[in-house]
Scaffold this motif. Structure first.
Motif, PDB file in Angstrom:
ATOM      1  N   LEU A 157       7.268  64.244 -13.541  1.00  0.00           N
ATOM      2  CA  LEU A 157       7.266  63.902 -14.536  1.00  0.00           C
ATOM      3  C   LEU A 157       9.339  64.708 -14.204  1.00  0.00           C
ATOM      4  O   LEU A 157      10.479  63.949 -14.756  1.00  0.00           O
ATOM      5  N   HIS A 158       9.172  66.001 -13.708  1.00  0.00           N
ATOM      6  CA  HIS A 158      11.135  66.172 -13.241  1.00  0.00           C
ATOM      7  C   HIS A 158      11.561  65.494 -12.236  1.00  0.00           C
ATOM      8  O   HIS A 158      12.802  65.435 -12.667  1.00  0.00           O
ATOM      9  N   GLU A 159      10.965  64.940 -11.015  1.00  0.00           N
ATOM     10  CA  GLU A 159      11.467  64.741  -9.959  1.00  0.00           C
ATOM     11  C   GLU A 159      11.565  63.013 -11.252  1.00  0.00           C
ATOM     12  O   GLU A 159      13.056  63.156 -10.579  1.00  0.00           O
ATOM     13  N   TYR A 160      11.695  62.490 -12.058  1.00  0.00           N
ATOM     14  CA  TYR A 160      12.000  61.449 -12.517  1.00  0.00           C
ATOM     15  C   TYR A 160      12.966  61.525 -13.780  1.00  0.00           C
ATOM     16  O   TYR A 160      12.886  60.346 -14.894  1.00  0.00           O
ATOM     17  N   GLY A 161      13.517  62.748 -13.555  1.00  0.00           N
ATOM     18  CA  GLY A 161      14.570  63.357 -14.800  1.00  0.00           C
ATOM     19  C   GLY A 161      13.513  63.710 -16.522  1.00  0.00           C
ATOM     20  O   GLY A 161      14.354  64.027 -17.509  1.00  0.00           O
ATOM     21  N   ALA A 162      12.261  64.133 -15.813  1.00  0.00           N
ATOM     22  CA  ALA A 162      11.499  64.981 -17.723  1.00  0.00           C
ATOM     23  C   ALA A 162      12.844  66.380 -17.769  1.00  0.00           C
ATOM     24  O   ALA A 162      12.284  67.451 -16.926  1.00  0.00           O
ATOM     25  N   GLU A 163      12.858  66.542 -18.645  1.00  0.00           N
ATOM     26  CA  GLU A 163      13.559  67.983 -19.295  1.00  0.00           C
ATOM     27  C   GLU A 163      12.572  68.888 -19.793  1.00  0.00           C
ATOM     28  O   GLU A 163      12.497  70.082 -19.866  1.00  0.00           O
ATOM     29  N   ARG A 164      11.949  67.762 -20.883  1.00  0.00           N
ATOM     30  CA  ARG A 164      11.240  68.810 -22.373  1.00  0.00           C
ATOM     31  C   ARG A 164      10.134  67.489 -21.450  1.00  0.00           C
ATOM     32  O   ARG A 164       9.716  66.428 -21.671  1.00  0.00           O
ATOM     33  N   ILE A 165       8.569  68.004 -21.307  1.00  0.00           N
ATOM     34  CA  ILE A 165       7.493  67.789 -21.799  1.00  0.00           C
ATOM     35  C   ILE A 165       6.255  68.357 -22.860  1.00  0.00           C
ATOM     36  O   ILE A 165       6.372  69.635 -22.533  1.00  0.00           O
ATOM     37  N   GLN A 166       5.566  67.737 -23.345  1.00  0.00           N
ATOM     38  CA  GLN A 166       4.838  67.976 -24.750  1.00  0.00           C
ATOM     39  C   GLN A 166       3.728  67.843 -23.322  1.00  0.00           C
ATOM     40  O   GLN A 166       3.360  66.116 -23.205  1.00  0.00           O
ATOM     41  N   ALA A 167       2.535  67.979 -23.508  1.00  0.00           N
ATOM     42  CA  ALA A 167       0.662  68.077 -23.074  1.00  0.00           C
ATOM     43  C   ALA A 167      -0.187  68.326 -24.289  1.00  0.00           C
ATOM     44  O   ALA A 167       0.157  69.076 -25.148  1.00  0.00           O
ATOM     45  N   TRP A 168      -0.887  67.121 -23.688  1.00  0.00           N
ATOM     46  CA  TRP A 168      -2.223  67.053 -24.796  1.00  0.00           C
ATOM     47  C   TRP A 168      -3.499  67.676 -23.786  1.00  0.00           C
ATOM     48  O   TRP A 168      -3.417  66.848 -23.155  1.00  0.00           O
ATOM     49  N   ILE A 169      -3.516  68.903 -24.012  1.00  0.00           N
ATOM     50  CA  ILE A 169      -4.863  68.747 -23.292  1.00  0.00           C
ATOM     51  C   ILE A 169      -6.339  68.763 -24.578  1.00  0.00           C
ATOM     52  O   ILE A 169      -6.519  69.324 -24.906  1.00  0.00           O
ATOM     53  N   GLY A 170      -7.588  67.987 -23.349  1.00  0.00           N
ATOM     54  CA  GLY A 170      -8.116  66.869 -24.882  1.00  0.00           C
ATOM     55  C   GLY A 170      -9.497  67.736 -24.073  1.00  0.00           C
ATOM     56  O   GLY A 170      -9.607  69.054 -23.920  1.00  0.00           O
ATOM     57  N   PRO A 171     -11.153  67.131 -24.998  1.00  0.00           N
ATOM     58  CA  PRO A 171     -11.965  67.768 -24.861  1.00  0.00           C
ATOM     59  C   PRO A 171     -12.353  67.949 -23.517  1.00  0.00           C
ATOM     60  O   PRO A 171     -12.955  67.230 -22.609  1.00  0.00           O
ATOM     61  N   GLY A 172     -13.072  68.738 -22.946  1.00  0.00           N
ATOM     62  CA  GLY A 172     -13.915  68.724 -22.020  1.00  0.00           C
ATOM     63  C   GLY A 172     -14.889  70.680 -22.236  1.00  0.00           C
ATOM     64  O   GLY A 172     -14.809  71.113 -23.744  1.00  0.00           O
ATOM     65  N   ALA A 173     -15.620  70.438 -21.268  1.00  0.00           N
ATOM     66  CA  ALA A 173     -16.859  71.840 -21.495  1.00  0.00           C
ATOM     67  C   ALA A 173     -15.530  72.982 -21.166  1.00  0.00           C
ATOM     68  O   ALA A 173     -14.498  73.725 -20.367  1.00  0.00           O
ATOM     69  N   CYS A 174     -16.111  73.871 -22.899  1.00  0.00           N
ATOM     70  CA  CYS A 174     -15.718  75.145 -23.198  1.00  0.00           C
ATOM     71  C   CYS A 174     -16.069  75.680 -22.357  1.00  0.00           C
ATOM     72  O   CYS A 174     -16.823  76.550 -21.511  1.00  0.00           O
ATOM     73  N   GLY A 175     -14.615  77.440 -22.498  1.00  0.00           N
ATOM     74  CA  GLY A 175     -15.252  78.485 -21.852  1.00  0.00           C
ATOM     75  C   GLY A 175     -16.519  79.033 -22.209  1.00  0.00           C
ATOM     76  O   GLY A 175     -17.339  80.089 -21.308  1.00  0.00           O
TER      77      GLY A 175
END
Length: 256
Positions: A157-175
Motif C-alpha cells: 500500500l505504501h508503494e502505491y502511494g498510501a500515506e494514511r492506512i486504516q485497518a479492520w481486524i475481523g473476527p477470528g479465534a480469540c486468544g
C-alpha cells in the motif's frame, strides 16, 4: 453507517470508510459457505451464494475476487489477475489500486484483515494513474502472520502511494480460545511477545489478534478491532469448532 448481521443480512458486520465511498464487511453464516474446497463442495451452489453476495454488495456479477489461499505471505496486485470463473490466483493478500476491484478473503478462525490507504492530503497519490486510494484484504492465519503477510501488505500500500492506512481486524479465534502446545507458544513468544496467551481453562494459547495489531500499529496503521471470536460465535464459521462446515469472507469494495 454500521450494520451488524441482522436476520435478513448476509453480513456479520458492515461499515463504510474513506469518506463513505469504500465498504468493508464480514459475512455471516447466513451468506453460506463461500469456499469451493470445504463444506458441501457443490460448486454450483457456492456460485449461487457468491452471486447473491455480489448482488447484496451492489457490484457486478463475477467481479468479486477470491484467492486460492495457502497460508503464505504472498501479496498480489488484483489488477494483474482478472476475474476468471473457476480459477483463482494463489496468495494470501492482495491490493487494488483505486479500489477498482472488489476483494474477498476467506477465513474460519484465521484473521481477515481489511485495509484502506489514502494519501495524507486525500488528493492524488503517487501511484501510476494517480489513484487517490488503495484497498487491500489479507488472510492472517498463524503461519502467514508469522511470515509477514501484514508487513508485506502494508508495504504494498505504501508503494502505491498510501500515506494514511486504516485497518479492520475481523473476527477470528480469540486468544482465550486458540489453544496450542506450550512449546509452540513459548517459542513464538520469544520474538513476538504479544502473541502469547492463555485459554480461559488455563492452557497455553496464541493471541493472533494482539499480534496483528502490534504489527500494524508498529507501521503507523490506524487499527479497528472487531472482537468476534469464531470459536464462540456460531454466526461465524470456525474450523476448530466445526471442521469442514465452511468459510466466511472479509470484503472490501468501492461503491459504484
Amino acid at each position: 453507517m454500521t450494520e451488524a448481521g441482522g436476520v435478513d443480512s448476509l453480513y456479520w458486520w458492515h461499515d463504510t470508510a474513506a469518506g463513505g465511498d469504500v465498504h468493508v464487511a464480514f459475512t455471516s453464516v447466513r451468506a453460506g459457505n463461500l469456499a469451493r474446497h470445504v463444506g458441501d463442495e457443490d460448486v454450483e451452489q457456492i456460485e449461487v451464494r457468491r452471486r447473491a453476495l455480489q448482488q447484496r454488495m451492489g457490484v457486478e456479477p463475477g467481479t468479486l475476487r477470491f484467492l486460492d489461499q495457502v497460508h503464505s505471505a504472498t501479496v498480489l496486485d488484483a489488477a494483474a489477475h482478472p476475474a476468471s470463473p473457476g480459477a483463482a490466483p494463489t496468495g494470501d493478500a492482495w491490493f487494488s489500486r483505486a479500489g477498482a476491484e472488489p476483494l474477498a478473503i476467506m477465513v474460519a478462525d484465521c484473521l481477515p484483515v481489511l485495509m484502506v490507504g489514502r494519501t495524507a492530503s486525500g488528493g492524488t497519490s503517487r501511484a501510476p494513474g494517480g489513484e487517490a486510494l488503495v484497498t487491500a484484504a489479507a488472510h492472517a492465519g498463524r503461519a502467514g502472520l508469522l511470515d509477514g503477510v501484514l508487513e508485506n501488505t502494508v508495504a504494498a500500500l505504501h508503494e502505491y502511494g498510501a500515506e494514511r492506512i486504516q485497518a479492520w481486524i475481523g473476527p477470528g479465534a480469540c486468544g482465550s480460545c486458540y489453544e496450542v502446545p506450550a512449546a509452540m507458544r513459548d517459542e513464538l513468544a520469544v520474538r513476538r511477545p504479544a502473541i502469547a496467551s492463555e485459554t480461559t481453562w488455563g492452557t497455553p494459547a496464541l493471541d493472533l489478534r494482539s499480534e496483528a495489531e502490534e504489527v500494524l500499529r508498529g507501521r503507523g496503521v490506524e487499527v479497528r478491532q472487531l472482537a468476534g471470536c469464531t470459536i464462540e460465535d456460531d454466526t461465524l464459521f470456525s474450523h476448530r469448532r466445526a471442521p469442514g462446515e465452511g468459510r466466511f469472507a472479509g470484503l472490501v469494495w468501492r461503491a459504484r
